[in-house]
Motif scaffolding. Structure first.
Motif, short mmCIF file in Angstrom:
data_model
loop_
_atom_site.label_atom_id
_atom_site.label_comp_id
_atom_site.label_asym_id
_atom_site.label_seq_id
_atom_site.Cartn_x
_atom_site.Cartn_y
_atom_site.Cartn_z
N CYS A 2 -8.47 -4.40 -2.22
CA CYS A 2 -7.55 -3.52 -2.95
C CYS A 2 -8.21 -3.04 -4.24
O CYS A 2 -9.19 -3.61 -4.71
N LEU A 18 -3.40 -0.78 -1.47
CA LEU A 18 -3.38 -2.03 -0.73
C LEU A 18 -4.15 -1.80 0.55
O LEU A 18 -3.73 -1.03 1.41
N TYR A 20 -5.73 -3.44 3.85
CA TYR A 20 -5.61 -4.60 4.72
C TYR A 20 -5.58 -4.12 6.16
O TYR A 20 -5.49 -2.91 6.41
N ASP A 26 6.08 -3.92 4.36
CA ASP A 26 6.18 -3.56 2.95
C ASP A 26 7.35 -2.61 2.70
O ASP A 26 7.61 -1.69 3.49
N CYS A 56 7.03 -7.45 0.09
CA CYS A 56 7.49 -7.95 1.39
C CYS A 56 8.70 -8.83 1.08
O CYS A 56 8.59 -9.78 0.29
N TYR A 64 6.40 -9.52 -4.42
CA TYR A 64 5.82 -8.30 -4.94
C TYR A 64 4.30 -8.31 -4.86
O TYR A 64 3.64 -9.28 -5.23
N TYR A 65 3.74 -7.17 -4.39
CA TYR A 65 2.31 -6.93 -4.48
C TYR A 65 1.96 -6.29 -5.83
O TYR A 65 0.94 -6.58 -6.43
N ASP A 66 2.83 -5.40 -6.25
CA ASP A 66 2.69 -4.72 -7.55
C ASP A 66 4.07 -4.30 -8.00
O ASP A 66 4.93 -4.01 -7.17
N ASN A 79 -6.45 -9.48 -3.96
CA ASN A 79 -7.15 -10.60 -3.31
C ASN A 79 -8.33 -11.08 -4.15
O ASN A 79 -9.10 -10.27 -4.69
N LEU A 138 -5.22 -14.84 -5.34
CA LEU A 138 -5.10 -13.58 -6.07
C LEU A 138 -5.61 -13.72 -7.49
O LEU A 138 -5.73 -14.81 -8.05
N TRP A 140 -4.89 -10.96 -11.18
CA TRP A 140 -3.89 -9.96 -11.56
C TRP A 140 -4.37 -9.06 -12.70
O TRP A 140 -5.09 -9.49 -13.59
#
Length: 324
Positions: A2, A18, A20, A26, A56, A64-66, A79, A138, A140
């Motif tokens: 990412c 993102l 993958y 999502d 998700c 949250y991913y972002d 990641n 992860l 951040w």
């Protein structure tokens, strides 16, 4: 893998790709102020700042991913496999799981300055969301319109780095990524004069030769250099349309196409989505691999005093505008 970036014109923009091989369903998710987060090590996070981002949702919980909160603070987790290290709970510390970090910070903090203070007593623990769900490794990027930091939890402890480029990818650790930029200090947006030899007559046969040497592969280190160069030299007007368009062009420089990064039998990493949030207005823009049209969700059109999540499935089918 990412890539995340920041961008500032009249307003401040925060987003990421993102990348993958599969999607986990999502959704764009708005968490209102009175949704209750039950923390794994006791206590609850309630009456917090509202937030919007891509997540998700499992068991009515937004992973949250972002995300960005209503005060303009943004966080994205990327990641960091092989380097991320989480600990066991410690008495007297704020023991926060990696999946609680984004709502915990965004729920409590209005600025990066406040986040720095909150992180001083945090212990990032290795508790999984579900017993059979691996703990995501992860690191951040945390940013507002004034400053940007990178947070990494390593074997030797927690690291908080100032992030002057406002960019994050994956491995190696952030301090190595920043040092690697020294190898590209000769890059330029304008054509360069001949410094190879005064005894040779060398000519510039193409535009853009000042950028020769800019890496073009899909590795995380190369993506860091490329997005840093594009972002740091990027120019646009300050209208919403111009700013959002330019942000997508910045992250488009590291877009991943199906077929170019093979992970196994019939498995290929692609850019599942690209996001761009106007942190001042709370509008979350995105596009997906199969839909390049920019779509948007405005958090302020939801009841931010509510208690339930608002979810919006991404529009994935290509939207083509016919002109005749």
């Amino acid at each position: 893998m990412c890539t995340a970036a920041t961008y500032k014109t009249k307003d401040f923009y925060f987003g990421r790709t993102l990348d993958y091989e599969i999607s986990y369903g999502d959704q764009v998710v708005i968490t209102p102020r009175n949704y209750v987060f039950d923390l794994r090590e006791g206590g609850q996070l309630k009456n917090h700042y509202a937030m919007i981002g891509m997540a998700c949702v499992m068991e009515n919980y937004p992973l949250y991913y972002d995300a960005v909160n209503e005060k303009g603070l943004g966080i994205a987790g990327l990641n960091f496999v092989g380097n991320a290290s989480y600990k066991k709970p410690v008495e007297g510390k704020d023991n926060i799981t990696q999946f609680e970090l984004i709502p915990w910070i965004l729920g409590k903090c209005a600025t990066v300055k406040e986040a720095r203070q909150l992180l001083k007593n945090m212990n990032l623990i290795d508790t999984p969301f579900l017993p059979d769900l691996p703990v995501a490794q992860l690191h951040w990027i945390i940013a507002d319109k004034e400053e940007c930091i990178t947070l990494e939890s390593l074997e030797e402890g927690m690291k908080i780095y100032d992030n002057p480029v406002g960019v994050l990818t994956n491995n190696p650790p952030f301090n190595y990524q920043m040092f690697n930029l020294n190898n590209y200090m000769q890059l330029a947006v304008e054509n360069r004069s001949n410094t190879f030899s005064e005894n040779l007559e060398l000519n510039q046969y193409s535009r853009g030769m000042g950028g020769m040497g800019l890496p073009g592969d899909l590795s995380s280190q190369s993506r860091f250099v490329r997005v840093a160069f594009v972002k740091m030299n990027s120019l646009s007007g300050d209208s919403e349309e111009e700013s959002v368009s330019q942000f997508f062009h910045i992250l488009g420089s590291v877009d991943q196409q199906r077929g170019c990064c093979k992970l196994g039998e019939d498995k290929y990493e692609i850019t599942l989505y690209t996001s761009c949030c106007n942190t001042d207005k709370g509008i979350y823009y995105y596009n997906t691999y199969d839909n390049h049209q920019i779509s948007a969700v405005d958090m302020h059109k939801a009841d931010l005093e509510g208690e339930k999540l608002y979810t919006y499935a991404p529009i994935k089918g290509e939207q083509i505008r016919m002109q005749n």
